[in-house]
Design an enzyme around this catalytic site. Structure first.
Site, PDB file in Angstrom:
ATOM      1  N   ARG A 112     -16.892  -5.618 -15.133  1.00 38.89           N
ATOM      2  CA  ARG A 112     -16.534  -4.367 -13.363  1.00 38.89           C
ATOM      3  C   ARG A 112     -16.075  -4.915 -12.379  1.00 38.89           C
ATOM      4  O   ARG A 112     -15.020  -4.355 -12.158  1.00 38.89           O
ATOM      5  CB  ARG A 112     -17.497  -3.659 -13.372  1.00 38.89           C
ATOM      6  CG  ARG A 112     -17.283  -2.323 -12.562  1.00 38.89           C
ATOM      7  CD  ARG A 112     -16.297  -1.492 -13.448  1.00 38.89           C
ATOM      8  NE  ARG A 112     -15.567  -1.669 -14.275  1.00 38.89           N
ATOM      9  CZ  ARG A 112     -14.619  -1.170 -14.645  1.00 38.89           C
ATOM     10  NH1 ARG A 112     -13.519  -1.425 -13.626  1.00 38.89           N
ATOM     11  NH2 ARG A 112     -14.308  -0.605 -15.891  1.00 38.89           N
ATOM     12  N   LYS A 147      -5.858  -1.206   9.070  1.00 39.70           N
ATOM     13  CA  LYS A 147      -6.612  -0.228   8.003  1.00 39.70           C
ATOM     14  C   LYS A 147      -6.417  -0.762   6.951  1.00 39.70           C
ATOM     15  O   LYS A 147      -6.095   0.074   5.573  1.00 39.70           O
ATOM     16  CB  LYS A 147      -5.343   0.933   7.747  1.00 39.70           C
ATOM     17  CG  LYS A 147      -5.164   1.838   9.171  1.00 39.70           C
ATOM     18  CD  LYS A 147      -4.019   3.296   9.498  1.00 39.70           C
ATOM     19  CE  LYS A 147      -3.983   3.428  10.644  1.00 39.70           C
ATOM     20  NZ  LYS A 147      -3.331   4.688  10.765  1.00 39.70           N
ATOM     21  N   GLU A 209       2.992   0.136  22.017  1.00 45.96           N
ATOM     22  CA  GLU A 209       3.529   1.165  21.353  1.00 45.96           C
ATOM     23  C   GLU A 209       3.767   2.147  22.178  1.00 45.96           C
ATOM     24  O   GLU A 209       3.328   2.222  23.148  1.00 45.96           O
ATOM     25  CB  GLU A 209       1.974   1.393  20.394  1.00 45.96           C
ATOM     26  CG  GLU A 209       1.888   3.171  19.766  1.00 45.96           C
ATOM     27  CD  GLU A 209       1.100   3.738  19.364  1.00 45.96           C
ATOM     28  OE1 GLU A 209       0.149   2.590  18.164  1.00 45.96           O
ATOM     29  OE2 GLU A 209      -0.110   4.412  20.057  1.00 45.96           O
TER      30      GLU A 209
END
Length: 293
Positions: A112, A147, A209
């Site tokens: 697993r 992320k 940004e």
């Protein structure tokens, strides 16, 4: 001079193997707890040897076989694993991805953990390859973001590379990225850039940004390496590329999907960053099929 479009990240990004062992050990300890594999230990003779195959249940791109093999090897160093395909290879449904041989207990106990890790990384590689294929013929590159799953960044970014993508900055330490909250606290785009350059020095790359063309023009008044064009329409992106005119790397970010990535790439941006590659990609479905020798 325009900076390199894909400068390598530092740290574990260049050596996922260094991060893998601690990740695999932690996953095994989580699964085994204090009692071990009570089912396998009760049923399987400790002297029994077996062979097994890891099989892809659907088509995809493979990434992480060496790390899956590590799960078996850490349990018993007599387990031998062989990759049946190269990292980054496309496979069809029912293709054999890897072959394992050795003590049956270790194979069952590590199953697993091995499949979870291999499925996760292969899912990221598969999602990346789909986007890379969709922008073929343009000069844009698909990139990841920060992320990522906590603790798995080095491995997930390795999977992005296996899928044909590139890596953004690895962490907070290896490049400056001035975001909207930094600008708000500094008072202006120009003030944020000047403070960052004074603190970081000339060697550190600085990206800013922006979410409007006015902010973009302000950012370009100071020496910067890249601009992140946040949530802009294709028309705005094309105009931003024209304004930049090669003075900095242009990165499109926000709202990127399979349905619009090609249109975004055709605007002329250098990089398209996609957080979904590492936070939303579905795992590749894999199974372990056991055979007695």
């Amino acid at each position: 001079m325009k900076p390199s479009q894909s400068a390598p990240s530092r740290g574990f990004a260049a050596s996922p193997e260094l991060a893998a062992e601690s990740v695999v050990r932690a996953a095994l300890l989580e699964d085994l707890g204090d009692g071990g594999d009570v089912t396998t230990d009760a049923i399987v003779d400790p002297k029994l040897r077996a062979r097994a195959r890891i099989v892809a249940r659907r088509e995809g791109v493979v990434a992480g076989v060496p790390f899956a093999a590590m799960a078996f090897r850490l349990l018993d160093d007599r387990v031998e694993s062989r990759a049946a395909v190269a990292e980054g290879a496309r496979v069809e449904a029912n293709a054999v991805v890897a072959e394992i041989a050795g003590p049956a207990r270790a194979i069952l106990t590590g199953e697993r953990t091995a499949l979870n890790l291999l499925g996760r990384l292969s899912g990221i590689a598969t999602a990346t390859r789909r986007l890379v294929d969709l922008i073929a013929g343009t000069h844009a590159k698909i990139s990841d973001t920060r992320k990522t799953t906590p603790g798995l960044r080095a491995l997930e970014r390795y999977a992005v590379r296996c899928g044909g993508g590139s890596n953004h900055r690895f962490g907070l330490y290896d490049a400056v990225l001035i975001k909207d909250n930094h600008i708000a606290l500094a008072g202006s785009v120009r003030a944020a850039i000047e403070r960052a350059r004074t603190h970081a020095g000339d060697a550190m790359k600085i990206e800013v940004e922006v979410d409007t063309l006015a902010q973009l023009r302000e950012a370009l008044e100071a020496p910067i390496d890249a601009v992140l064009l946040d949530n802009m329409t294709p028309a705005q992106l094309a105009e931003a590329v024209r304004i930049v005119n090669g003075r900095a790397i242009t990165e499109a970010s926000g709202g990127v999907t399979e349905s619009n990535v090609a249109e975004i790439a055709r605007t002329g941006v250098d990089v398209i960053s996609v957080g979904a590659l590492t936070h939303s990609a579905p795992a590749l479905d894999l199974s372990l099929e056991m055979d007695l020798p």
